[in-house]
Every structure is written in structure tokens, then in C-alpha cells.
Design an enzyme around this catalytic site. Structure first.
Site, short mmCIF file in Angstrom:
data_model
loop_
_atom_site.label_atom_id
_atom_site.label_comp_id
_atom_site.label_asym_id
_atom_site.label_seq_id
_atom_site.Cartn_x
_atom_site.Cartn_y
_atom_site.Cartn_z
N ASP A 8 38.35 69.18 43.61
CA ASP A 8 38.32 70.40 44.44
C ASP A 8 37.81 71.57 43.59
O ASP A 8 38.51 72.54 43.34
CB ASP A 8 39.70 70.72 45.02
CG ASP A 8 40.78 70.90 43.94
OD1 ASP A 8 41.81 71.57 44.24
OD2 ASP A 8 40.61 70.40 42.80
N HIS A 238 43.77 71.24 32.71
CA HIS A 238 44.44 70.26 33.58
C HIS A 238 43.55 69.05 33.88
O HIS A 238 43.90 67.92 33.59
CB HIS A 238 44.82 70.93 34.91
CG HIS A 238 45.71 72.12 34.77
ND1 HIS A 238 47.01 72.05 34.29
CD2 HIS A 238 45.49 73.43 35.05
CE1 HIS A 238 47.54 73.26 34.29
NE2 HIS A 238 46.64 74.12 34.73
O1 RIB Z 1 47.91 72.27 39.00
C1 RIB Z 1 46.61 72.18 38.48
C2 RIB Z 1 45.70 71.48 39.44
O2 RIB Z 1 45.58 72.22 40.64
C3 RIB Z 1 44.26 71.36 38.89
O3 RIB Z 1 43.66 70.21 39.42
C4 RIB Z 1 43.59 72.58 39.45
O4 RIB Z 1 42.18 72.40 39.59
C5 RIB Z 1 44.23 72.68 40.79
O5 RIB Z 1 43.54 71.80 41.66
CA CA Z 2 41.48 70.37 40.57
#
Ligand code: RIB
Ligand code: CA
Length: 303
Positions: A8, A238
Site C-alpha cells: 500500500d 517496517h
Molecule cells: O505499521 C506499519 C505498517 O503500516 C507499514 O506497512 C506501513 O507502510 C503501514 O502500511
Molecule cells: Ca505498508
């Protein structure tokens, strides 16, 4: 390793896709787009923009616009910006989405590359749950399903209980964890140990004039959020940490536990150990500095 990233994009998603393009062990064969940080048409547009910018010739299949049972979605604009790339507002539509929807594309690719394909999900798990419903053999056809999501041994980031990807579709996530033969969970338990600071982004821009500069430019909005809301001097890698877990498991301390997701009430989206469920492999610790080093080493090799 053949890899599909379900994404996303999203600033840290963009970083993860750039890492995957640069990693010599990874053969990135496609992207599937999902709602989350952005609306799904923005996710697929941003994914196609990144594919072009990285000089990749791979398909982007668009997937779920909403969580199960929902008919609208409020993107995380305050975190990733109005168009998903921070302050950038003019993002061109490049090329077209694949003719298959994301879940169908995932099922077909898993069949075609049975036992070889790794799927790394770095957004809400709606497409993954849809693929599992479409083909009961989907999960078994995969070499591995790596998920950026959850907060099993630490607080959440959207609420004290829930991490964003799980929170955005708790029902889908609970379905995925109920059917986990090959799942590896890369949650906030480890991704908040891989903070990337402003000086690190400046280093990317210096050594990678095209891609590094782009990531530095879109990260400013993200870093401001982390400082003002999280009181942190850097942002979590992340999604890149999840992609790195696809090929570098020894950098992680991994434990096994059944998992369930709270799907109602104040603790919606919490990922709780549940011994009555089949075991999921959960990353409990990581060589954070090593992940940051590996990310930088690979991404600075890009033009
Ligand atoms: O909590 C972090 C996640 O949520 C990552 O994938 C960031 O891109 C959002 O999608
Ligand atoms: Ca993400």
C-alpha cells in the site's frame, strides 16, 4: 528467490520495493496493490510509478479497495501524505494495472511457481485472505508468506493494542493466522528497532542520485510525523525489514506461537498469542543495526 510484494505504497513501502529491486538474491516478479496508507487506486498508481522509476518490467495487479464488510476507507494521510508519497502531490499514472485482480494474480503465480514463490505482505491482509479463500492450496503453494504486521510483545502504533496493517482489516488478518503453514510475522516488535534517520536518507541521496534522492524527498513528511507524534528521531524500516526477513532469517530471533486477532471492541486489531491455533513463526528480536546497514548497502547501489 521469486518474490511478490503486496503493498500500500506508502513511504516505507517505496523503500522496501527499492530494496527488493536492488537485492541480488531477489527476483521481484510482481506487485499487488491494496488499500491502507492510501486508497487502492493510489496504491496501484504509486506501485506502477515505482516500477517505472526502478526500471523494472513487472506487473502491478490492483486488489481490495476496502476491508471485509467495509464500503469506505480513511487512508493514513497524516502519516504518508495525501497521495502516499509525503509532500509529493503530482504522481503520474504510468502504464496500466494487470488484467487480473490482485487475489487472482497471487493464486495464479503461486500455482505457476509452486514451492518457489515468496509473498511479502506489507499492507492490510485483505488480498492475502481473498487468495486463501479463492484457492485453499494458495498458502501451501507458497515457499513462504512473510507479513509486516502485528505487535505481539509490544504496544501497537494505531492504538496501544494494534499495528496499522492488522488494524485496517482485522478479520482478514485473523483468517490468515488461522491458516499459517508458512507464515513468518515481522511486527513492530522488530521493525521499531530499525530506525532510519534524516542523515541516513541524506546518505542515500548522495550515493543514489535518482532513487535515493526520491526516497529522501518523500521521507521528510514521514520523519516529521515520527518526531512530532512518536517523539522519535527516525522512522521504522517496517516494510524493508519484512522484505529482508524473506532472505535473511538469521538476522532475526524467531519464536513460534499460534496467533489470533481481536476483531471487535477497544482492542480491535490486537495480535494475541493463542496456543489453540496452528503455530506462526514470529520475529521477537532483530539485529537492527545490521538491517539498517544491509538496507543502505543495497539501496545506495541503485542509480
Ligand atoms: O505499521 C506499519 C505498517 O503500516 C507499514 O506497512 C506501513 O507502510 C503501514 O502500511
Ligand atoms: Ca505498508
Amino acid at each position: 528467490m521469486k518474490l511478490i510484494i503486496d503493498t500500500d505504497p506508502g513511504i516505507d513501502d517505496a523503500m522496501a520495493i527499492a530494496y527488493a529491486a536492488a537485492a541480488p538474491e531477489i527476483d521481484l516478479i510482481g506487485l499487488t496493490a491494496v488499500f491502507g496508507n492510501t486508497h487502492v487506486h493510489q496504491s496501484s498508481r504509486n506501485a506502477r510509478f515505482l516500477v517505472e522509476k526502478l526500471g523494472l518490467n513487472i506487473p502491478v495487479a490492483e486488489g481490495a479497495p476496502f476491508a471485509r464488510g467495509e464500503t469506505s476507507h480513511a487512508p493514513s494521510e497524516h502519516v504518508h501524505g495525501p497521495e502516499g508519497f509525503g509532500d509529493l502531490t503530482e504522481i503520474p499514472e504510468i502504464g496500466e494495472n494487470h488484467t487480473l485482480a490482485a487475489a487472482e494474480f497471487l493464486v495464479e503465480m503461486a500455482r505457476q511457481h509452486r514451492g518457489e514463490l515468496v509473498v511479502c505482505a506489507v499492507g492490510p491482509l485483505t488480498n492475502i485472505a481473498d487468495a486463501m479463500r479463492m484457492d485453499p492450496e494458495f498458502a501451501n503453494n507458497l515457499a513462504k508468506l512473510v507479513i509486516m504486521g502485528g505487535a505481539v510483545f509490544c504496544p501497537g502504533n494505531v492504538t496501544p493494542h494494534a499495528e496499522a496493517n492488522i488494524y485496517h482489516d482485522a478479520d482478514a488478518a485473523d483468517e490468515v493466522f488461522a491458516n499459517p503453514p508458512t507464515t513468518l510475522l515481522v511486527g513492530l516488535d522488530v521493525t521499531l528497532k530499525t530506525l532510519y534517520e534524516s542523515a541516513d536518507f541524506e546518505g542515500l541521496a548522495e550515493k543514489s542520485p535518482n532513487m535515493g534522492t526520491f526516497l529522501r524527498d518523500i521521507s521528510r513528511f514521514y520523519l516529521k510525523f515520527y518526531k512530532e507524534v512518536g517523539g522519535l528521531e527516525g522512522c521504522g524500516l517496517h516494510d524493508s525489514t519484512a522484505v529482508i526477513a524473506c532472505t535473511h532469517e538469521p538476522m532475526f530471533k524467531i519464536v513460534e506461537t499460534g496467533l489470533r486477532v481481536v476483531t471487535t471492541g477497544d482492542e480491535l486489531g490486537a495480535t494475541r498469542p493463542d496456543p489453540s491455533r496452528p503455530a506462526v513463526r514470529v520475529c521477537q528480536d532483530v539485529d537492527g543495526a545490521g538491517v539498517v546497514r544491509l538496507f543502505t548497502e543495497r539501496v545506495t547501489s541503485l542509480p
